[in-house]
Write a protein that holds these residues in place. Structure first.
Motif, short mmCIF file in Angstrom:
data_model
loop_
_atom_site.label_atom_id
_atom_site.label_comp_id
_atom_site.label_asym_id
_atom_site.label_seq_id
_atom_site.Cartn_x
_atom_site.Cartn_y
_atom_site.Cartn_z
N LEU A 2 50.94 23.01 37.28
CA LEU A 2 52.31 22.49 37.11
C LEU A 2 52.24 21.94 35.65
N HIS A 3 53.20 22.09 35.10
CA HIS A 3 53.43 21.43 33.65
C HIS A 3 53.86 20.17 33.62
N LEU A 4 54.05 19.70 34.81
CA LEU A 4 54.60 18.31 35.12
C LEU A 4 54.07 17.21 34.05
N PHE A 5 52.79 17.08 33.91
CA PHE A 5 51.83 16.01 33.77
C PHE A 5 50.97 16.47 32.52
N GLU A 6 50.75 17.79 32.52
CA GLU A 6 49.50 18.29 31.52
C GLU A 6 49.59 17.82 30.11
N PRO A 7 48.85 17.10 29.63
CA PRO A 7 49.08 16.47 28.35
C PRO A 7 48.46 17.57 27.26
N GLY A 8 49.21 17.65 26.22
CA GLY A 8 48.76 18.86 25.29
C GLY A 8 47.56 18.72 24.60
N GLU A 9 47.34 17.26 24.42
CA GLU A 9 45.96 16.80 23.67
C GLU A 9 45.53 15.64 24.37
N VAL A 10 44.14 15.43 24.54
CA VAL A 10 43.85 14.06 24.97
C VAL A 10 42.94 13.30 23.90
N ASN A 11 43.27 12.24 23.53
CA ASN A 11 42.65 11.29 22.43
C ASN A 11 41.22 11.27 22.87
N VAL A 12 40.31 10.93 21.69
CA VAL A 12 38.84 10.74 22.00
C VAL A 12 38.49 9.59 21.22
N THR A 13 37.69 8.56 21.88
CA THR A 13 37.46 7.37 21.07
C THR A 13 36.00 7.56 21.03
N GLU A 14 35.35 7.54 19.80
CA GLU A 14 34.00 7.65 19.45
C GLU A 14 33.21 6.41 19.50
N ILE A 15 32.15 6.34 20.30
CA ILE A 15 31.08 5.10 20.50
C ILE A 15 30.18 5.31 19.57
N ARG A 16 30.11 4.45 18.47
CA ARG A 16 28.75 4.19 17.47
C ARG A 16 28.51 2.92 17.29
N ASP A 17 27.21 2.69 17.64
CA ASP A 17 26.51 1.42 17.28
C ASP A 17 25.11 1.61 17.25
N SER A 18 24.45 0.25 17.22
CA SER A 18 23.06 0.49 16.87
C SER A 18 22.25 1.30 18.03
N ALA A 19 22.70 1.13 19.12
CA ALA A 19 21.86 1.83 20.40
C ALA A 19 22.25 3.33 20.06
N THR A 20 23.29 3.65 19.98
CA THR A 20 23.64 5.31 19.98
C THR A 20 22.78 5.78 18.61
N GLU A 21 23.02 5.11 17.76
CA GLU A 21 22.15 5.36 16.32
C GLU A 21 20.62 5.69 16.61
N LYS A 22 20.24 4.71 17.13
CA LYS A 22 18.68 4.46 17.49
C LYS A 22 18.33 5.69 18.29
N ALA A 23 19.19 5.98 19.40
CA ALA A 23 18.96 7.37 20.29
C ALA A 23 19.09 8.74 19.76
N GLY A 24 20.09 8.41 18.44
CA GLY A 24 20.38 9.82 18.05
C GLY A 24 21.26 10.61 18.80
N ILE A 25 22.28 9.99 19.57
CA ILE A 25 23.10 10.62 20.42
C ILE A 25 24.43 10.57 19.94
N ASP A 26 25.36 11.35 20.43
CA ASP A 26 26.88 11.32 20.13
C ASP A 26 27.61 11.17 21.42
N VAL A 27 28.29 9.88 21.37
CA VAL A 27 28.99 9.37 22.97
C VAL A 27 30.62 9.27 22.30
N LYS A 28 31.07 10.24 23.37
CA LYS A 28 32.65 10.20 23.07
C LYS A 28 33.16 9.87 24.43
N VAL A 29 34.51 9.18 24.41
CA VAL A 29 35.16 8.68 25.59
C VAL A 29 36.64 9.51 25.45
N LEU A 30 36.72 10.39 26.53
CA LEU A 30 37.93 11.29 26.56
C LEU A 30 38.96 10.40 27.30
#
Ligand SMILES: *Cc1c(COP(=O)(O)O)cnc(C)c1O
Length: 301
Positions: A2-30
């Motif tokens: 049903l298209h009652l609620f379907e969001p066209g686009e969902v924003n992303v928050t990127e998490i970047r800090d010394s821990a993600t940097e050190k681990a060499g990973i990419d972390v996103k929150v949808l």
């Protein structure tokens, strides 16, 4: 869907800090929390096929269950108001002297609330009930939290947004495990990590079997040690964590679900769980309205 609620686009928050940097990973929150100001992101998805069933069977009324802070209850009230169904909410426990913001929102969407004792509530929600009963064709009964194969099928719709980020890992909070099951259906090669927010939720795999009808399942991991004492339990450390990630990453979370999931992910990053090059997507399922039950001033947001 049903298209009652379907969001066209969902924003992303990127998490970047010394821990993600050190681990060499990419972390996103949808950010499904942003899909609607009152209604939790995942709840609308879970309701989709119940609503379709209600429409196709010509029912008049939706009946469902929840506690005084239930995100599911208010989502059902909202959906009913949009589609012109009557809605009835069976609420666990005595009628409180002051209605919670959640219950007030339910009433504002026209939901009729009926209060039952905790024991009667437990009795009524215990059975796996048929959603549509031809003997009572005027109503559709949605189980508590949408815990039903139809709920999982709806939650799978979230994957259209999640897969765009090409994750190696998808992290999500578990209440009834309906959302987790839906994500798992369409996760492909990604590993789905679930963080139960209840203490005694040790039957996740049985739940998945019920929700998915025993279909072949993708790779999944359950982190059982981040419930902070149980459902809606919290401590100083969790609240401090919520304030810290808000200030550092502009990321609001709710103490019942998403904060516990995010806490687990941050801990596991520090412990070196994720290998270099991992692309981690944390699913923000919403629930921010639940923070209104905290003492005023607990949170900086
Ligand atoms: C309901 C809810 C969940 C849990 O979803 P289930 O499908 O019951 O596992 C997670 N996060 C938020 C914010 C919720 O409101």
């Amino acid at each position: 869907m049903l298209h009652l609620f379907e969001p066209g686009e969902v924003n992303v928050t990127e998490i970047r800090d010394s821990a993600t940097e050190k681990a060499g990973i990419d972390v996103k929150v949808l950010r499904f929390d942003e899909a609607h100001p009152v209604i939790s992101g995942n709840k609308l998805y879970k309701l989709n096929y119940f609503l379709e069933t209600a429409v196709s069977n010509g029912v008049r009324r939706l009946v469902t269950f929840g506690g005084a802070y239930s995100n599911h209850l208010v989502a059902t009230a909202f959906a009913g108001s949009q589609l012109q169904f009557e809605t009835v909410g069976i609420v666990r426990g005595e009628k409180p002297r002051f209605l919670s913001p959640t219950l007030l929102a339910c009433e504002s969407y026209g939901m009729k609330l009926t209060y039952v004792s905790r024991s009667e509530y437990a009795e009524r929600t215990k059975a796996r009930m048929p959603v549509f009963d031809p003997v009572f064709p005027e109503q559709l009964v949605i189980p508590e939290g949408g815990y039903h194969p139809l709920g999982a099928e709806g939650a799978a719709g979230m994957m259209d947004h999640i897969n765009l980020l090409r994750p190696t890992h998808i992290c999500v909070a578990i209440g009834t495990a309906t959302t987790f099951a839906g994500i798992l259906r369409k996760a492909g090669d990604a590993t789905v990590i679930g963080v139960p927010v209840l203490k005694n939720l040790t039957d996740t795999h049985n739940r998945l079997f019920y929700l998915d009808g025993g279909k072949k399942m993708g790779k999944n991991i359950i982190w059982n040690e981040y419930h902070f004492g149980g459902y809606a339990k919290r401590n100083e450390e969790l609240i401090e964590f919520m304030n810290r990630i808000y200030m550092q990453h502009h990321l609001p979370s709710d103490f019942v679900y998403t904060a516990k999931m995010l806490y687990a992910v941050f801990e596991k990053i520090k412990q070196g769980f994720f290998t270099k090059g991992s692309r981690i997507v944390c699913v923000h399922t919403g629930g921010l309205q639940g923070n209104q039950s905290l003492p005023p001033g607990s949170l900086v947001f």
